[in-house]
Design an enzyme around this catalytic site. Structure first.
Site, PDB file in Angstrom:
ATOM      1  N   ASP A  13       0.734  -1.100  -0.011  1.00 15.82           N
ATOM      2  CA  ASP A  13      -0.132  -0.042   0.058  1.00 15.82           C
ATOM      3  C   ASP A  13       0.833   1.185  -0.181  1.00 15.82           C
ATOM      4  OD1 ASP A  13      -1.894   1.880   0.512  1.00 15.82           O
ATOM      5  OD2 ASP A  13      -2.137   1.580   2.570  1.00 15.82           O
ATOM      6  N   ASN A  63      -0.238   4.646  -0.149  1.00 17.89           N
ATOM      7  CA  ASN A  63      -1.035   5.870   0.204  1.00 17.89           C
ATOM      8  C   ASN A  63      -1.899   5.583   1.173  1.00 17.89           C
ATOM      9  OD1 ASN A  63      -3.020   4.181  -0.969  1.00 17.89           O
ATOM     10  ND2 ASN A  63      -4.072   5.863  -2.147  1.00 17.89           N
ATOM     11  N   ASP A  66      -4.173   3.867   2.621  1.00 19.50           N
ATOM     12  CA  ASP A  66      -5.787   3.308   2.531  1.00 19.50           C
ATOM     13  C   ASP A  66      -6.013   1.788   2.822  1.00 19.50           C
ATOM     14  OD1 ASP A  66      -5.081   2.222   0.441  1.00 19.50           O
ATOM     15  OD2 ASP A  66      -6.727   3.275  -1.027  1.00 19.50           O
ATOM     16  N   ASP A 108      -1.558  -1.154  -3.930  1.00 18.15           N
ATOM     17  CA  ASP A 108      -1.895  -0.328  -5.136  1.00 18.15           C
ATOM     18  C   ASP A 108      -0.676  -0.398  -6.081  1.00 18.15           C
ATOM     19  OD1 ASP A 108      -0.081   1.468  -4.179  1.00 18.15           O
ATOM     20  OD2 ASP A 108      -1.662   2.045  -2.827  1.00 18.15           O
ATOM     21  N   ASP A 148      -4.199  -9.932 -16.251  1.00 15.40           N
ATOM     22  CA  ASP A 148      -5.550 -10.970 -16.296  1.00 15.40           C
ATOM     23  C   ASP A 148      -6.603 -10.500 -17.115  1.00 15.40           C
ATOM     24  OD1 ASP A 148      -7.115 -13.044 -15.226  1.00 15.40           O
ATOM     25  OD2 ASP A 148      -5.734 -12.716 -13.154  1.00 15.40           O
ATOM     26  N   GLU A 202      -6.418 -20.250 -17.687  1.00 21.67           N
ATOM     27  CA  GLU A 202      -6.985 -21.026 -16.234  1.00 21.67           C
ATOM     28  C   GLU A 202      -7.868 -22.167 -16.866  1.00 21.67           C
ATOM     29  OE1 GLU A 202      -9.038 -20.400 -11.902  1.00 21.67           O
ATOM     30  OE2 GLU A 202      -9.848 -19.554 -13.873  1.00 21.67           O
ATOM     31  N   ASP A 225      -6.553 -18.425  -5.607  1.00 21.35           N
ATOM     32  CA  ASP A 225      -7.398 -19.189  -5.007  1.00 21.35           C
ATOM     33  C   ASP A 225      -7.124 -20.200  -4.479  1.00 21.35           C
ATOM     34  OD1 ASP A 225      -8.811 -17.437  -6.901  1.00 21.35           O
ATOM     35  OD2 ASP A 225      -8.736 -18.785  -8.547  1.00 21.35           O
TER      36      ASP A 225
HETATM   37  O1  TEU Z   1     -11.305 -18.986 -10.606  1.00 25.36           O
HETATM   38  C1  TEU Z   1     -12.287 -19.943 -11.064  1.00 25.36           C
HETATM   39  C2  TEU Z   1     -12.228 -21.097 -10.452  1.00 25.36           C
HETATM   40  O2  TEU Z   1     -12.289 -22.099 -10.754  1.00 25.36           O
HETATM   41  C3  TEU Z   1     -12.433 -20.659  -9.000  1.00 25.36           C
HETATM   42  O3  TEU Z   1     -13.831 -20.564  -8.717  1.00 25.36           O
HETATM   43  C4  TEU Z   1     -12.010 -21.834  -8.113  1.00 25.36           C
HETATM   44  O4  TEU Z   1     -12.693 -22.914  -8.150  1.00 25.36           O
HETATM   45  C5  TEU Z   1     -12.274 -21.550  -6.593  1.00 25.36           C
HETATM   46  O5  TEU Z   1     -11.598 -20.124  -6.471  1.00 25.36           O
HETATM   47  C6  TEU Z   1     -11.201 -22.570  -5.844  1.00 25.36           C
HETATM   48  O6  TEU Z   1     -11.566 -21.973  -4.291  1.00 25.36           O
HETATM   49  C7  TEU Z   1     -11.170 -17.547 -11.416  1.00 25.36           C
HETATM   50  C8  TEU Z   1     -10.375 -16.785 -10.611  1.00 25.36           C
HETATM   51  O7  TEU Z   1      -9.178 -17.265 -10.438  1.00 25.36           O
HETATM   52  C9  TEU Z   1     -10.946 -16.583  -9.296  1.00 25.36           C
HETATM   53  O8  TEU Z   1     -10.311 -15.602  -8.473  1.00 25.36           O
HETATM   54  C10 TEU Z   1     -12.348 -15.960  -9.663  1.00 25.36           C
HETATM   55  O9  TEU Z   1     -13.027 -15.657  -8.374  1.00 25.36           O
HETATM   56  C11 TEU Z   1     -12.979 -16.689 -10.314  1.00 25.36           C
HETATM   57  O10 TEU Z   1     -12.318 -17.093 -11.457  1.00 25.36           O
HETATM   58  C12 TEU Z   1     -14.220 -15.825 -11.221  1.00 25.36           C
HETATM   59  O11 TEU Z   1     -13.769 -15.053 -11.860  1.00 25.36           O
HETATM   60 CA    CA Z   2      -3.363   1.962  -1.330  1.00 28.57          CA
END
Ligand code: TEU
Ligand code: CA
Length: 576
Positions: free
Chosen positions: A38, A40, A42, A46, A115, A271, A347
């Site tokens: 971070d 700034n 908050d 960032d 992404d 993914e 994730d």
């Molecule tokens: O993740 C897709 C996905 O397969 C996840 O829902 C996964 O099964 C879960 O996070 C497991 O705990 C992608 C992104 O990486 C994730 O951060 C997003 O929330 C999701 O798509 C929706 O865009």
């Molecule tokens: Ca910040």
């Protein structure tokens, strides 16, 4: 780094040989921007914060940074719900900050991967606001609508919805819209050529700015059977088979490649949720013109329950199974395509807590062992921020500490249904996504140097022992080992391109394999056990130089390798 083309031109009749490419040799560092630095005050990380840390990132030896979404977003799912694909969310900074960050990376020879989240957008995106306003709006077909006069739509399950229902009724037009993720993440309708054109245009917007590639969120989901037939009896919770990998998926990916990707020298990683070894090459066979790589989910499934990925499964933690997964995926890309390897991301819970052992006597050793694994596979390695320090799961016990909608919405549903909340909370302490989202631990000061105010999510209290400042000073730290391991990978093409061969497949404590290229052979031996373990030098070889060792003691005892708990070595082999 080689700057070769994506594939050699095979002579007619000979099988295509996978060629060398910069994105195969690259080591990728993933940054979750909310949690890195971070700048700034908050409490939210960032772009300026990342900019301040570029010399640190460079010092790691990584080649590419992948940033989780930083676009305009109401942050229902921390940026995976985008309301403007061409703007930066104010919490992250401005477009000027972005330009400065990209320039700062390029000056240092670091590439930037963004992404790309285009299965869905935010319900606050202008497209959706228009679409929901009337049935004859020009944007109506940007999304999937089911008119209520046809009755309730056939059941579709949602990942994040509080009622698990992927159809949401919208009274304005008396219709349901589809959202595989939260209610605030309506799925885009890729059947509509205008939607596809919008996506290609926004990709070009970023590529023309100079970004070096895309990580493509849930890419197999973009095509679905839009007749939305009722699920057959054999559905049995098999989300991907029935909801994703639709009939036009590869047509779309080929179109995207033709229209956009083929015109730039960039890297792509899908993914690959639900992608199996059987259909893997459909995405990444060089001759098909789709993607270069994707993330497979089998390693992430190890240790989780097959029927419910939100719960850990202590019985699904056999090392021979884990080895078999790495080995079968290596085989898939032996002649075509290319793999990726990761042990943590935004994730997943923390790598060392999950695949290693974060108890104090083993934490550092096992984190180093896992880096040895990541950096000796025949695949492009992705390292998640903080894993270079061996950051661990925070293991929240109070629902009020969680920030992730997946945990919160599931908790609310279970509570309402009278489900097993205790089992769920114990499970989340191990596998929740928030375990992997706590702030980067820079120093032993307040909030680990991440922010001067209360951070958006709690900092792990072990910041006093796990932080970069301490590890910079300690030559034996995980951080320094990680840097040495990257240098070793870069010095030895065999560790990138060499043939991989599993040895000792059923050994329950040791994962060992050889990597071989152009007459050079290496043995990688990794203990996954508090008991250490033993393995052998393969027939026909004898031990050469130990190129890296995460402990002092040499494990070589004649033809045997005898490892301490979580010991890892890369040993050069000589022909006997
Ligand atoms: O993740 C897709 C996905 O397969 C996840 O829902 C996964 O099964 C879960 O996070 C497991 O705990 C992608 C992104 O990486 C994730 O951060 C997003 O929330 C999701 O798509 C929706 O865009
Ligand atoms: Ca910040």
């Amino acid at each position: 780094m080689f700057l070769a083309s994506n594939c050699n031109n095979p002579s007619p009749g000979s099988p295509p040989q996978p060629g060398k490419a910069w994105w195969k040799e690259a080591v990728v560092y993933q940054i979750y921007p909310r949690s890195f630095q971070d700048s700034n005050g908050d409490g939210v990380g960032d772009l300026q914060g990342i900019l301040q840390r570029l010399d640190y990132i460079k010092s790691l030896g990584v080649d590419v940074v992948w940033l989780n979404p930083i676009y305009q977003s109401p942050n229902d799912d921390n940026g995976y719900d985008i309301s403007d694909y061409r703007a930066i969310m104010p919490e992250m900074g401005t477009m000027e900050d972005f330009d400065a960050l990209l320039a700062g990376m390029h000056q240092r020879g670091i590439k930037l991967v963004m992404d790309l989240v285009v299965n869905h957008c935010s319900d606050e995106h202008e497209w959706f606001k228009q679409s929901r306003s009337s049935r004859d709006n020009p944007y109506r077909d940007y999304f999937h609508w089911w008119p209520a006069e046809k009755g309730a739509p056939p059941k579709r399950w949602s990942f994040f919805d509080e009622e698990e229902n992927a159809w949401r009724f919208d009274s304005t037009t008396n219709a349901y819209y589809l959202h595989y993720f939260s209610r605030k993440q309506p799925d885009l309708n890729w059947e509509n050529p205008k939607v596809r054109q919008e996506v290609y245009d926004l990709m070009k917007f970023w590529l023309d700015k100079g970004v070096d590639g895309f990580r493509m969120d849930v890419i197999p989901f973009i095509s679905k059977d839009t007749a939305f037939p009722p699920l057959p009896a054999e559905y049995n919770g098999n989300f991907v088979a029935y909801y994703a990998k639709g009939p036009r998926l590869h047509e779309y990916l080929q179109e995207m490649n033709r229209e956009v990707l083929s015109r730039y020298d960039v890297m792509t990683v899908g993914e690959g949720a639900g992608v199996s070894i059987e259909d893997a090459l459909l995405y990444v066979d060089e001759n098909r013109g789709e993607l270069q790589t994707f993330f497979q989910f089998d390693i992430a499934g190890w240790g989780r329950r097959a029927d419910n990925f939100l719960l850990p499964d202590p019985h699904n933690r056999r090392l021979p199974d884990l080895k078999a997964i790495f080995t079968k995926w290596d085989k898939v890309f032996e002649n075509k395509g290319w793999g990726t390897v990761y042990l943590g991301n935004h994730d997943q819970s923390r790598m060392v807590s999950r695949y290693g052992n974060d108890a104090p006597p083993y934490r550092e050793t096992s984190a180093k062992m896992l880096h040895t694994l990541l950096l000796t596979q025949r695949a492009t390695p992705y390292i998640y921020y903080g894993d270079e320090l061996g950051m661990t799961n925070i293991r929240f016990t109070d629902i009020a500490d969680y920030r992730d909608l997946q945990t919160i919405n599931t908790y609310n549903r279970l509570k309402q249904e009278g489900g097993n909340l205790q089992e769920f909370m114990e499970g989340q302490a191990e596998v929740s996504r928030d375990n992997g989202r706590t702030p980067m631990q820079w120093n032993a000061g307040t909030n680990a140097g991440f922010t001067s105010v209360t951070p958006w999510i709690k900092v792990n209290p072990n910041l006093t022992i796990i932080n970069t400042e301490a590890q910079e000073k300690d030559p034996n730290s995980v951080l320094h080992y990680f840097r040495r391991m990257i240098q070793l990978r870069k010095a030895e093409p065999a560790l990138v391109y060499g043939k991989y061969e599993l040895i000792d497949a059923e050994n329950p404590e040791v994962y060992s394999y050889t990597r071989s290229l152009d007459g050079k052979d290496f043995l990688v031996a990794l203990s996954f056990s508090t008991e250490g373990g033993r393995t052998i030098i393969p027939d026909g070889f004898k031990a050469g130089e130990i190129r890296i060792n995460n402990l002092e003691k040499s494990p070589v005892q004649g033809g045997a390798i005898v490892l301490e708990p979580y010991q890892a070595v890369v040993l050069e082999l000589h022909k006997q």
